[in-house]
Design an enzyme around this catalytic site. Structure first.
Site, PDB file in Angstrom:
ATOM      1  CG  HIS A   1     -28.445  -7.655 -16.160  1.00 26.92           C
ATOM      2  ND1 HIS A   1     -27.335  -8.380 -16.136  1.00 26.92           N
ATOM      3  CD2 HIS A   1     -28.314  -6.759 -15.104  1.00 26.92           C
ATOM      4  CE1 HIS A   1     -26.378  -8.292 -15.399  1.00 26.92           C
ATOM      5  NE2 HIS A   1     -27.101  -7.214 -14.414  1.00 26.92           N
TER       6      HIS A   1
ATOM      7  CD  GLU B   1     -25.238 -11.067 -14.662  1.00 27.42           C
ATOM      8  OE1 GLU B   1     -26.400 -11.334 -14.279  1.00 27.42           O
ATOM      9  OE2 GLU B   1     -24.347 -10.455 -14.168  1.00 27.42           O
TER      10      GLU B   1
ATOM     11  CG  ASN C   1     -29.993  -7.991 -10.597  1.00 29.68           C
ATOM     12  OD1 ASN C   1     -30.850  -8.927 -10.414  1.00 29.68           O
ATOM     13  ND2 ASN C   1     -29.004  -8.052 -11.871  1.00 29.68           N
ATOM     14  CD1 TRP C   2     -31.621  -8.972  -3.896  1.00 23.93           C
ATOM     15  CD2 TRP C   2     -33.097 -10.610  -3.425  1.00 23.93           C
ATOM     16  NE1 TRP C   2     -32.198  -8.613  -2.798  1.00 23.93           N
ATOM     17  CE2 TRP C   2     -33.085  -9.559  -2.541  1.00 23.93           C
ATOM     18  CE3 TRP C   2     -34.014 -11.802  -3.520  1.00 23.93           C
ATOM     19  CZ2 TRP C   2     -33.994  -9.363  -1.333  1.00 23.93           C
ATOM     20  CZ3 TRP C   2     -34.838 -11.614  -2.199  1.00 23.93           C
ATOM     21  CH2 TRP C   2     -34.681 -10.716  -1.098  1.00 23.93           C
ATOM     22  CE  LYS C   3     -25.898  -9.689 -10.932  1.00 17.19           C
ATOM     23  NZ  LYS C   3     -24.987  -9.693 -11.546  1.00 17.19           N
TER      24      LYS C   3
ATOM     25  N   GLY D   1     -19.942  -7.499 -11.119  1.00 19.79           N
ATOM     26  CA  GLY D   1     -19.379  -8.585 -10.364  1.00 19.79           C
ATOM     27  C   GLY D   1     -17.783  -8.785 -10.342  1.00 19.79           C
TER      28      GLY D   1
ATOM     29  N   GLY E   1     -25.885  -5.511  -7.644  1.00 18.03           N
ATOM     30  CA  GLY E   1     -25.998  -6.573  -7.570  1.00 18.03           C
ATOM     31  C   GLY E   1     -25.470  -7.451  -6.550  1.00 18.03           C
ATOM     32  N   GLY E   2     -24.202  -7.834  -6.176  1.00 16.90           N
ATOM     33  CA  GLY E   2     -23.754  -8.709  -5.034  1.00 16.90           C
ATOM     34  C   GLY E   2     -24.130  -7.856  -3.775  1.00 16.90           C
TER      35      GLY E   2
ATOM     36  CD  GLU F   1     -25.989  -2.892 -14.356  1.00 20.48           C
ATOM     37  OE1 GLU F   1     -25.933  -3.087 -13.141  1.00 20.48           O
ATOM     38  OE2 GLU F   1     -26.336  -4.093 -15.041  1.00 20.48           O
TER      39      GLU F   1
ATOM     40  CB  SER G   1     -17.878  -3.583  -8.605  1.00 20.10           C
ATOM     41  OG  SER G   1     -17.642  -4.904  -9.001  1.00 20.10           O
TER      42      SER G   1
HETATM   43  C1  PEP Z   1     -25.658  -6.109 -11.636  1.00 20.61           C
HETATM   44  O1  PEP Z   1     -25.817  -7.320 -11.890  1.00 20.61           O
HETATM   45  O2  PEP Z   1     -26.595  -5.462 -12.174  1.00 20.61           O
HETATM   46  C2  PEP Z   1     -24.458  -5.722 -11.009  1.00 20.61           C
HETATM   47  C3  PEP Z   1     -24.291  -4.418 -10.998  1.00 20.61           C
HETATM   48  O3  PEP Z   1     -23.752  -6.606 -10.211  1.00 20.61           O
HETATM   49  P1  PEP Z   1     -22.741  -6.095  -9.125  1.00 20.61           P
HETATM   50  O4  PEP Z   1     -22.887  -5.021  -8.314  1.00 20.61           O
HETATM   51  O5  PEP Z   1     -22.730  -7.295  -8.444  1.00 20.61           O
HETATM   52  O6  PEP Z   1     -21.466  -5.648 -10.188  1.00 20.61           O
END
Ligand code: PEP
Length: 262
Positions: A107, A109, A9-11, A185, A246-247, A179, A225
């Site tokens: 998600h 967010e 997920n590049w966001k 994050g 994500g990251g 999640e 994370s």
């Molecule tokens: C996400 O946004 O779905 C996510 C899991 O982010 P991160 O891996 O950065 O915690």
């Protein structure tokens, strides 16, 4: 055997040339080290880069007969409405016309910053299924809910209200991502035991509603994370079928290390 999935997920990250560089690096690494047959990689860039990702996903773009792909491509969101006067929105019909295979829905967010309810998530899921796109449906509790011991009630409600209106054939197209919001994050990861406990709970909800076979075939991903250093112990759990990343999906080395951690 259900699929192992790593979805990036590049966001709302990367300029166009940075997205190109990342896709270059990733496809080069996938050439050097192809994923095992049961592992599927999905890349979810923001809307303007979907076509670019589509251009990179075919192993041999010049051979129309060859359907081998490095990865599948997914969007990060979709409108709950059909095409029409909804400025700024992107419809499931548009995503289908761009050959999208997957789309993230619900998600945390989107739930937190754009007020998405389970009811709206259910509508988005319906639109995607109407257009043959598999929804990756996110669920998970916030820290205060976990501290109050309410995580199972929260996730049960999200799954029930967002997904359990589907029939078993429709549900077979769903991927779930657990999640925990406190882990997204933040650098705080759920322990492998916490992840397994919740994934097994989600699978038991699916089994109760649709039967064991449907539950056993549903891929349930962990997100929050997830990094090269913890992916192996998370993915070693029997009900953790991969990750929504994500990251770490923004770095080709890290994402590849996670994709090969099964
Ligand atoms: C996400 O946004 O779905 C996510 C899991 O982010 P991160 O891996 O950065 O915690």
């Amino acid at each position: 055997m259900r699929k192992h999935i790593v979805a990036g997920n590049w966001k709302m990250n990367l300029a166009y040339d940075e997205a190109e560089e990342l896709l270059d690096a990733l496809t080069q690494k996938l050439d050097e080290q192809p994923l095992d047959e049961n592992t599927m990689m999905i890349i979810c860039p923001s809307f303007p880069y979907l076509e670019l990702a589509e251009d990179y996903c075919h192993v041999d773009p010049d051979d129309e007969e060859n359907e081998d792909t490095y990865f599948m491509v997914g969007a990060q969101d979709v409108s709950a409405n059909d095409n029409g006067a909804y400025t700024g929105e992107v419809s499931a019909e548009m995503l289908e016309s761009m050959a999208m295979d997957f789309c993230i829905v619900g998600h945390s967010e989107r739930r937190a910053y754009f007020g998405e309810s389970d009811e709206m998530i259910a509508k988005k899921v319906n639109k995607l299924l109407e257009h043959y796109i598999s929804p990756i449906v996110c669920c998970g509790e916030v820290l205060a809910e976990r501290e109050a011991g309410k995580q199972f009630d929260v996730v049960r409600k999200q799954i029930t209200d967002g997904l359990f209106h589907l029939n078993a054939d429709e549900f077979a197209n769903i991927v779930i991502a657990y999640e925990p919001v406190w882990a997204i994050g933040t650098g705080k990861t759920a322990t492998p035991e916490q992840a397994q406990e919740m994934h097994a709970f989600i699978r038991s909800l699916i089994a109760e509603k649709y039967g064991k076979e449907v539950a056993d075939n549903c891929s349930i991903l962990y997100g929050g994370s997830c990094k090269p250093g913890n992916a192996k112990e998370l993915f070693a759990n029997p009900d953790v079928d991969g990750g929504l990343i994500g990251g770490a999906s923004l770095k080709a080395d890290d994402f590849m290390a996670i994709a090969t951690a099964f």
